[in-house]
Design an enzyme around this catalytic site. Structure first.
Site, short mmCIF file in Angstrom:
data_model
loop_
_atom_site.label_atom_id
_atom_site.label_comp_id
_atom_site.label_asym_id
_atom_site.label_seq_id
_atom_site.Cartn_x
_atom_site.Cartn_y
_atom_site.Cartn_z
N LYS A 1 -5.37 123.98 -42.49
CA LYS A 1 -4.51 122.81 -42.24
C LYS A 1 -5.37 121.57 -42.11
O LYS A 1 -6.29 121.52 -41.29
CB LYS A 1 -3.68 122.96 -40.96
CG LYS A 1 -2.66 121.83 -40.78
CD LYS A 1 -2.05 121.78 -39.40
CE LYS A 1 -2.83 120.87 -38.47
NZ LYS A 1 -2.73 119.43 -38.84
N GLU B 1 -14.87 124.01 -32.00
CA GLU B 1 -15.82 122.90 -31.86
C GLU B 1 -15.03 121.75 -31.29
O GLU B 1 -14.18 121.17 -31.97
CB GLU B 1 -16.44 122.56 -33.22
CG GLU B 1 -17.69 121.72 -33.11
CD GLU B 1 -17.41 120.24 -33.26
OE1 GLU B 1 -17.35 119.57 -32.20
OE2 GLU B 1 -17.27 119.77 -34.39
N CYS C 1 -17.43 113.55 -32.17
CA CYS C 1 -17.35 114.38 -30.97
C CYS C 1 -18.66 114.41 -30.19
O CYS C 1 -18.67 114.57 -28.97
CB CYS C 1 -16.93 115.79 -31.34
SG CYS C 1 -17.89 116.53 -32.66
N GLU D 1 -13.75 111.62 -22.50
CA GLU D 1 -14.06 111.31 -23.89
C GLU D 1 -13.12 110.22 -24.40
O GLU D 1 -11.90 110.38 -24.41
CB GLU D 1 -13.93 112.55 -24.77
CG GLU D 1 -14.34 112.30 -26.20
CD GLU D 1 -14.26 113.55 -27.06
OE1 GLU D 1 -15.16 113.73 -27.92
OE2 GLU D 1 -13.32 114.34 -26.89
#
Length: 520
Positions: free
Chosen positions: A217, A292, A326, A423
């Site tokens: 996806k 991840e 990230c 984050e």
């Protein structure tokens, strides 16, 4: 066929949403549409789902629009997959795995196919980089770097094809005992919007080289590059059903992939919150899972570092890819004796970063990928101000068209502030003083994450000491965001499970079988 509209006013937004609602049920969307890129290149964009080596309309014939982050204009529509499309893709992948057309062939042939896939991508690399910039908003030079890493990684993965060895175990003269590595079967893969094509390659390459099949996806905001390169799958000699791409939304397509009983493994890159949900879904049917996830990576500058070089590495660490990385070096720690000097240098260099049109060759920081992400980043700027941090530079939206924000620096922060702990996923960095090596190691490790870290020093003993004690899956010394196709990448703690790239990733896509035969 498609009306281009520009966001900016609430009326325009409402009009675009009304148009989108109408086109979502448009049943005659062609399977390719012509697109002229801002740099003058023209190409045919696939819009269908990619199943059994063909582009097909989704069963419900629904579509969704794709927006250019730098102009806020509609690029095109693509078909939206649903649960029944996932079922079809999984059946195709299971059939391809069961018939042995990929899993049981000479591994060398799988390597040859991956190399051919890299050849096709290399031939069209400027078009592909331009698609990535149009769809994601990142600077064209960043997109070119992504495409080159895709090519390099596909070739590196191809080299592992005939190296999946088991071992002969000496158990005496009465038995013959050995192990072999076997593929898992159908692998479900879900990729993010910040590196669309790179994540496509990081996911499919290890799955394919080990003999698995894939249902993947794409991110709903950035589906175009993965669809474009998928047309090369059959040309490279990869059989029908081995790679299947279902565009769609996470709560529908992603969930269907994660819970499908015939999917044996899930690979996900994205937020930690979503990763936790996916991990729980995978655990329900005991699927193997690699994740991840997010990060809040420390970037440490010691007093003996070359300040100018360190500043450039800090800029690369936080403003590269518009900060939507990230492993971004979003927490900078500077030894107190050089703190003021580094702040002064960093502020000047930060304000000189070229932000704007991602197709401009001199642009370093392009657009944020969506209005939602831009709004999130700006909300964190306000949080930082309210928490008492000093806004040294930036913190503002740039212009009124496109999702651009100025590079942002916060100083005078404390470790309990949200802008230090959470984050942000944008070009926002916090800077903190430290005195000793022991102190900065403690500060660096004071996080739920553990994806990456940077160390800047001229003392190699210091560098290795800190590298060995920082809880991070990747540590860069006197550099940052410095990826290599043979180097594994992944995180500790809340930053994930498993590794991408390198030989280590092959373990994620194989299982060990032990065979023990009694000698007669």
């Amino acid at each position: 066929m498609f009306v281009k509209t520009v966001l900016g006013s609430s009326a325009a937004r409402a009009g675009r949403l009304h148009l989108a609602a109408q086109l979502r049920c448009f049943s005659h969307l062609p399977l390719t549409v012509p697109i002229k890129l801002p740099n003058g290149l023209e190409y045919e964009q696939p819009t269908g789902l990619f199943i059994n080596n063909k582009f097909v309309a989704s069963k419900q014939k629904k579509t969704f629009e794709v927006i250019s982050p730098s102009t806020e204009e509609e690029i095109c529509h693509v078909y939206e997959g649903r649960e029944d499309d996932v079922d079809e893709a999984v059946e195709a992948a299971q059939a391809a795995f069961s018939n042995g057309s990929w899993a049981t062939i000479d591994p060398l042939q799988r390597g040859i196919a991956l190399n051919k896939l890299a050849d096709y991508i290399e031939h069209d690399k400027e078009i592909i980089a331009s698609i990535e910039t149009l769809d994601n908003g990142k600077a064209i030079n960043s997109s070119r770097g992504d495409v080159q890493l895709v090519i390099n990684y596909l070739r590196a993965a191809a080299g592992y094809a005939d190296k999946l060895d088991g071992r002969l175990i000496d158990t005496g003269t009465t038995h013959f005992t050995y192990t072999k590595r076997q593929p898992l079967g159908v692998c479900g893969q879900i990729i993010p919007w910040n590196f669309p094509l790179l994540m496509w390659a990081w996911k499919i390459a290890p799955a394919l080289v080990t003999g698995n099949t894939v249902v993947l996806k794409t991110a709903e905001s950035t589906p175009l590059s993965a669809l474009y390169v998928s047309q090369f799958i059959p040309k490279a000699g990869i059989p029908p059903g081995v790679v299947n791409i279902v565009s769609g939304f996470g709560k529908i397509v992603g969930e269907a992939i994660c819970t499908h009983p015939k999917v044996k493994k899930i690979a996900f890159t994205g937020s930690t919150a979503t990763g936790k949900h996916i991990y729980q879904s995978a655990a329900g049917s005991l699927k193997k899972a690699t994740l991840e996830l997010g990060g809040k990576s420390p970037n440490i500058v010691f007093e003996d570092a070359d300040i100018k070089k360190a500043v450039q590495n800090i800029i690369l660490g936080i403003y590269y890819n518009s900060g939507e990385v990230c492993c971004a070096g979003s927490r900078v720690y500077v030894q107190e004796s050089i703190y003021d000097k580094l702040i002064e240098e960093f502020k000047v260099e930060s304000e000189a970063v070229k932000v704007g049109d991602p197709f401009d060759e001199t642009t370093f920081q392009g657009a944020q990928t969506s209005q939602m992400q831009l709004s999130k980043i700006l909300s964190y700027v306000e949080v930082g101000k309210k928490e008492g941090a000093t806004l040294i530079s930036g913190g503002e939206r740039l212009g009124t068209k496109g999702y651009f924000i100025r590079p942002t620096i916060f100083g005078d922060v404390s470790e309990d502030m949200r802008i230090v702990k959470e984050e942000i996923f944008g070009p926002v960095v916090t800077i903190t003083k430290f005195k000793t090596t022991e102190e900065v190691i403690e500060l660096a490790n004071d996080s739920e994450y553990g994806l990456a870290a940077g160390i800047h020093t001229s003392n190699f003993t210091t560098a290795l000491t800190v590298a060995n004690k920082v809880n991070a899956g990747t540590v860069w010394i006197n550099t940052y965001n410095d990826f290599h196709h043979s180097t594994p990448f992944g995180g500790f703690n809340a930053s994930g499970i498993g590794r991408e790239m390198g030989s280590e990733t092959l373990e994620n896509y194989t299982q060990v079988k032990a065979v023990r035969a009694k000698l007669i």
